[in-house]
Design a protein around this motif. Structure first.
Motif, PDB file in Angstrom:
ATOM      1  N   LYS A 100       0.819  -1.207   0.000  1.00 29.65           N
ATOM      2  CA  LYS A 100       0.000   0.000   0.000  1.00 29.65           C
ATOM      3  C   LYS A 100       0.854   1.258   0.000  1.00 29.65           C
ATOM      4  O   LYS A 100       0.520   2.267  -0.635  1.00 29.65           O
ATOM      5  CB  LYS A 100      -0.923   0.000   1.226  1.00 29.65           C
ATOM      6  N   GLN A 101       1.981   1.222   0.724  1.00 28.13           N
ATOM      7  CA  GLN A 101       2.838   2.402   0.776  1.00 28.13           C
ATOM      8  C   GLN A 101       3.376   2.759  -0.610  1.00 28.13           C
ATOM      9  O   GLN A 101       3.465   3.938  -0.965  1.00 28.13           O
ATOM     10  CB  GLN A 101       4.013   2.174   1.737  1.00 28.13           C
ATOM     11  N   CYS A 102       3.732   1.746  -1.400  1.00 31.51           N
ATOM     12  CA  CYS A 102       4.191   1.999  -2.764  1.00 31.51           C
ATOM     13  C   CYS A 102       3.091   2.653  -3.595  1.00 31.51           C
ATOM     14  O   CYS A 102       3.351   3.576  -4.372  1.00 31.51           O
ATOM     15  CB  CYS A 102       4.643   0.697  -3.433  1.00 31.51           C
ATOM     16  N   SER A 169      13.296  -5.900  -1.667  1.00 36.70           N
ATOM     17  CA  SER A 169      14.602  -6.439  -2.037  1.00 36.70           C
ATOM     18  C   SER A 169      15.258  -5.692  -3.195  1.00 36.70           C
ATOM     19  O   SER A 169      16.422  -5.931  -3.496  1.00 36.70           O
ATOM     20  CB  SER A 169      14.491  -7.933  -2.378  1.00 36.70           C
ATOM     21  N   ASN A 170      14.538  -4.768  -3.839  1.00 36.18           N
ATOM     22  CA  ASN A 170      15.161  -3.954  -4.885  1.00 36.18           C
ATOM     23  C   ASN A 170      15.752  -2.660  -4.334  1.00 36.18           C
ATOM     24  O   ASN A 170      16.240  -1.821  -5.092  1.00 36.18           O
ATOM     25  CB  ASN A 170      14.159  -3.637  -5.997  1.00 36.18           C
ATOM     26  N   GLY A 171      15.692  -2.456  -3.008  1.00 39.10           N
ATOM     27  CA  GLY A 171      16.321  -1.298  -2.391  1.00 39.10           C
ATOM     28  C   GLY A 171      15.397  -0.129  -2.121  1.00 39.10           C
ATOM     29  O   GLY A 171      15.825   0.853  -1.510  1.00 39.10           O
ATOM     30  N   PHE A 172      14.150  -0.187  -2.549  1.00 37.92           N
ATOM     31  CA  PHE A 172      13.175   0.852  -2.217  1.00 37.92           C
ATOM     32  C   PHE A 172      12.558   0.524  -0.860  1.00 37.92           C
ATOM     33  O   PHE A 172      12.319  -0.653  -0.551  1.00 37.92           O
ATOM     34  CB  PHE A 172      12.083   0.938  -3.286  1.00 37.92           C
ATOM     35  N   GLY A 173      12.308   1.547  -0.054  1.00 38.56           N
ATOM     36  CA  GLY A 173      11.825   1.282   1.297  1.00 38.56           C
ATOM     37  C   GLY A 173      10.852   2.324   1.793  1.00 38.56           C
ATOM     38  O   GLY A 173      10.584   3.348   1.145  1.00 38.56           O
ATOM     39  N   HIS A 174      10.322   2.054   2.988  1.00 35.04           N
ATOM     40  CA  HIS A 174       9.342   2.937   3.629  1.00 35.04           C
ATOM     41  C   HIS A 174       9.651   2.993   5.125  1.00 35.04           C
ATOM     42  O   HIS A 174       9.860   1.952   5.755  1.00 35.04           O
ATOM     43  CB  HIS A 174       7.918   2.430   3.428  1.00 35.04           C
ATOM     44  N   LEU A 175       9.685   4.184   5.666  1.00 33.41           N
ATOM     45  CA  LEU A 175       9.755   4.364   7.114  1.00 33.41           C
ATOM     46  C   LEU A 175       8.315   4.441   7.617  1.00 33.41           C
ATOM     47  O   LEU A 175       7.611   5.424   7.385  1.00 33.41           O
ATOM     48  CB  LEU A 175      10.522   5.632   7.469  1.00 33.41           C
ATOM     49  N   ARG A 204      22.793   0.950   1.123  1.00 30.24           N
ATOM     50  CA  ARG A 204      22.632   1.411  -0.261  1.00 30.24           C
ATOM     51  C   ARG A 204      21.173   1.344  -0.699  1.00 30.24           C
ATOM     52  O   ARG A 204      20.855   0.787  -1.753  1.00 30.24           O
ATOM     53  CB  ARG A 204      23.510   0.607  -1.217  1.00 30.24           C
ATOM     54  N   ALA A 205      20.301   1.882   0.145  1.00 27.24           N
ATOM     55  CA  ALA A 205      18.901   2.001  -0.266  1.00 27.24           C
ATOM     56  C   ALA A 205      18.814   2.935  -1.468  1.00 27.24           C
ATOM     57  O   ALA A 205      19.668   3.806  -1.660  1.00 27.24           O
ATOM     58  CB  ALA A 205      18.059   2.542   0.889  1.00 27.24           C
ATOM     59  N   ARG A 206      17.795   2.738  -2.281  1.00 28.28           N
ATOM     60  CA  ARG A 206      17.607   3.607  -3.448  1.00 28.28           C
ATOM     61  C   ARG A 206      16.789   4.839  -3.052  1.00 28.28           C
ATOM     62  O   ARG A 206      17.291   5.949  -3.014  1.00 28.28           O
ATOM     63  CB  ARG A 206      16.899   2.836  -4.568  1.00 28.28           C
ATOM     64  N   LYS A 207      15.508   4.616  -2.798  1.00 28.49           N
ATOM     65  CA  LYS A 207      14.629   5.681  -2.328  1.00 28.49           C
ATOM     66  C   LYS A 207      13.838   5.171  -1.134  1.00 28.49           C
ATOM     67  O   LYS A 207      13.500   3.988  -1.076  1.00 28.49           O
ATOM     68  CB  LYS A 207      13.653   6.127  -3.423  1.00 28.49           C
ATOM     69  N   ASP A 488      15.866  10.464  -1.777  1.00 26.16           N
ATOM     70  CA  ASP A 488      16.557   9.749  -2.846  1.00 26.16           C
ATOM     71  C   ASP A 488      18.010   9.577  -2.417  1.00 26.16           C
ATOM     72  O   ASP A 488      18.758  10.544  -2.347  1.00 26.16           O
ATOM     73  CB  ASP A 488      16.470  10.552  -4.150  1.00 26.16           C
ATOM     74  N   TYR A 489      18.390   8.334  -2.105  1.00 27.79           N
ATOM     75  CA  TYR A 489      19.738   8.084  -1.585  1.00 27.79           C
ATOM     76  C   TYR A 489      20.790   7.957  -2.686  1.00 27.79           C
ATOM     77  O   TYR A 489      21.962   8.192  -2.439  1.00 27.79           O
ATOM     78  CB  TYR A 489      19.743   6.823  -0.713  1.00 27.79           C
ATOM     79  N   CYS A 490      20.385   7.553  -3.870  1.00 30.58           N
ATOM     80  CA  CYS A 490      21.381   7.392  -4.937  1.00 30.58           C
ATOM     81  C   CYS A 490      20.746   7.572  -6.305  1.00 30.58           C
ATOM     82  O   CYS A 490      20.967   6.769  -7.209  1.00 30.58           O
ATOM     83  CB  CYS A 490      22.087   6.048  -4.842  1.00 30.58           C
TER      84      CYS A 490
END
Length: 683
Positions: A100-102, A169-175, A204-207, A488-490
């Motif tokens: 849902k966050q995505c 697992s693709n590096g996108f995350g949610h706080l 190395r999170a992405r966003k 955006d981390y990278c």
């Protein structure tokens, strides 16, 4: 600071289990050197240092979730500890495959990943439930909290953690949540955010996104900090506008911030005086006196108040900050009037203002009243010019420019409750030419004043509904609705690292595109660059490390392995063609055809998952309902919606005038269907 998260009765530290420092955990080299370009590589390296909960990683159930824990020492002296749990959630164990966050933050076009990694700092309350979750066999996180009393909740579903973040697992995350001191946590909010930011950087999170619903004593922080600093509280760690509800755009958000920041204080003062609300003008004057700089706008005032709050001692809410001020005028040696005459004129002016009963009066009116006792008009003009915003005895002389008449006005504020006689007497002895008062402001008083301004200007303001003030309610609503923030981390992709420092190996960056077997093949020479420039629906590029003599066939196998491991919808992915290398042979060396560090789009199909519905592969999933709201929204943004009972189109309840505190009616018709029913011919 005594910790409420001791492990007695919850989670005992095992013999030999390592304890890490909270303040440095997540930095490169502590506990692990994050050298991989892939989030998956780094999280696996980190988990090698964690304690395996349950004692075994051997899967006994295809739906089990593995869990690791890290003990973190917050203080070395009078030791206080917290525990970090990392839970690996495979898609088979997820109650809902789609995130849902995505969807809410606008990442619905992302492919569903095979795994999620939850990073949890339990609070004192959730620690007991977390311990119950871990009372299971085979090192798996139980599907229920057992002794916690609610069999439907798992560790990652519990609410009230100090921190809960999740990575795909693709590096996108949610706080998902941060709970600081006000909620009973042992850690302040800024400590938790610094810890989370170190984790995201090291892994190395992405966003990373978050839903900013943070409050401070009933005030929306994104509104307060937006007015004061042009950014939300989370902006200190690089989080910016990501997406808003009700179709609010970033440009609308910026305009709303600027509108509130630039609101002139003089106009606000005049409006509240016109409505007989003298509290707000007095608050303005109080902080104008404390500030070394001129406070002209609402943004200036909120910025100063928050900066002043940060300087007050954090341990005592009743601690005060003292500022000494001239009671009247510091008489210079070259002044044409003696200190005695200046003091007499000052007293006469103050007495005239007292007779005005604390209302604002014009400069001319004060001057005329004082001339009955002081015949020297030059002296009166000098004192009136110099007296504004000075303390005289138990009174503070306020001066402001009337925005309508453009005339200077004066009034008195009784500050006898804030003047310390002892401090006043001491200052008088040190400087006989001036009287002084000590104006004291406590942290409690500051927060009380801020809440009053927040309530009467920003939230429940009763200003004029015309002119410049009509922009306030709309600007506030826009800022409140702009709560989905992203860092955006990278650049949304893995860092472009060509030089590995490893002999005989190089990096190449690949993404994949699914092709339909019944679709004509693309002319790769003509369309390859077009694909790269228009890759909004392609998965993010993954960094693949290959030997310098790797062949095209080896590249295909590596692409298949990586993307099958990351994405659920690509478990049966088979490479068919590689970018513009369609005519390359399988035995050709890759780095003889492309340069190291180059981006490549790989085409293929899902041979073993042909029955998979394409929409199910993406986080947005199947769109079971059509969203078409009057605000312009075309998809779910997390706000409450209602569906028409005829056409089933969904709209925001607020947009169809159903307040949040009211239930949705049992039967609801949208405006279009309602009009069509009215236009139906009578039987």
């Amino acid at each position: 600071m005594a910790s409420h998260l001791d492990f007695s009765g919850c989670k005992k530290r095992k013999r030999g289990e390592r304890v890490f420092r909270f303040k440095s955990f997540g930095e490169n080299g502590y506990p692990v050197g994050f050298v991989g370009s892939s989030f998956r590589e780094n999280v696996k390296a980190l988990l090698e240092y964690g304690h395996v909960e349950g004692g075994s990683l051997c899967s006994t159930s295809s739906t089990g979730m593995k869990c690791w824990s890290f003990q973190l020492q917050v203080h070395r002296h009078a030791p206080a500890h917290v525990v970090l749990f990392v839970v690996e959630e495979p898609i088979e164990a997820s109650l809902n495959r789609h995130c849902k966050q995505c969807q809410y933050v606008g990442w619905g076009q992302h492919m569903v990943c095979n795994k999620k990694y939850h990073f949890v700092l339990p609070s004192a309350d959730t620690m007991v439930a977390a311990a119950a979750c871990l009372n299971c066999k085979g090192g798996k996180v139980s599907s229920s909290v057992g002794n916690a009393g609610n069999s439907s909740n798992s560790l990652v579903e519990l609410e009230g953690h100090m921190m809960h973040g999740v990575f795909h697992s693709n590096g996108f995350g949610h706080l998902l949540c941060v709970n600081g001191l006000e909620t009973g946590s042992d850690l302040a909010g800024h400590q938790i955010l610094e810890f989370w930011d170190r984790l995201c950087t090291g892994l190395r999170a992405r966003k990373v996104s978050l839903n900013d619903v943070s409050q401070k004593r009933g005030m929306e922080l994104r509104l307060i900090h937006g007015v004061a600093y042009s950014e939300p509280w989370f902006g200190r760690w690089g989080y910016k506008f990501g997406r808003a509800s009700f179709c609010v755009t970033q440009q609308m958000y910026q305009k709303a911030i600027e509108a509130l920041q630039g609101m002139p204080l003089c106009l606000l003062i005049h409006d509240h005086l016109a409505t007989s609300n003298h509290d707000i003008p007095l608050i303005f004057s109080r902080y104008h006196t404390l500030s070394d700089n001129s406070l002209v706008t609402l943004g200036d005032l909120f910025h100063f108040m928050l900066e002043l709050k940060s300087r007050l001692p954090p341990t005592d809410q009743n601690s005060c900050i003292d500022s000494s001020y001239n009671p009247a005028i510091l008489v210079e040696t070259n002044c044409r009037w003696s200190p005695k005459r200046v003091e007499m004129a000052t007293r006469v002016i103050v007495e005239a203002l007292k007779r005005a009963q604390f209302r604002w009066v014009s400069r001319q009116e004060v001057r005329d009243a004082a001339r009955a006792y002081i015949g020297d008009t030059g002296l009166l003009d000098f004192v009136l010019k110099s007296l504004g915003n000075h303390i005289v005895g138990n009174y503070l002389v306020r001066r402001t420019l009337n925005p309508v008449t453009k005339v200077l006005e004066y009034c008195l504020e009784d500050i006898s409750n804030h003047v310390s006689p002892n401090n006043q007497d001491g200052l008088l002895r040190n400087n006989p030419k001036m009287k002084a008062g000590w104006y004291k402001i406590s942290k409690f008083q500051l927060m009380k004043d801020m809440f009053y301004l927040y309530k009467h200007i920003l939230k429940d303001q009763k200003l004029s509904s015309t002119g410049i003030f009509s922009a306030i309610p709309m600007a506030v609503r826009i800022i409140i609705d702009s709560k989905y923030l992203v860092k955006d981390y990278c650049g949304g992709e893995v860092p472009m690292e060509v030089e590995l420092g490893l002999q005989g190996k190089s990096n190449i960056y690949c993404t994949v595109m699914l092709t339909n077997t019944d679709h004509e093949e693309l002319d790769h020479d003509q369309n390859y660059n077009k694909i790269i420039s228009n890759n909004a629906t392609l998965p993010p590029y993954e960094c693949l490390t290959l030997k310098n003599n790797a062949t095209v066939d080896e590249l295909k196998k590596e692409v298949e392995r990586n993307f099958r491991e990351i994405y659920w919808g690509l478990r049966g992915f088979v490479v068919e063609t590689i970018g513009n290398l369609k005519n390359a042979k399988g035995t050709d060396m890759v780095f003889g055809l492309v340069e190291a560090g180059q981006k490549i789009v790989v085409e293929g199909s899902n041979k073993d998952m042909r029955g998979l519905v394409k929409q199910e592969m993406y986080e947005c999933g199947r769109r079971e309902h059509v969203v078409d709201c009057p605000c312009g929204a075309k998809e779910d943004d997390g706000e409450r919606m209602v569906g028409c009972d005829i056409c089933e189109v969904r709209q925001h309840t607020l947009c169809v005038r159903i307040p949040n505190n009211e239930q949705v009616p049992h039967i609801f018709l949208c405006n279009r269907c309602e009009r069509e029913i009215i236009l139906l011919p009578s039987p």
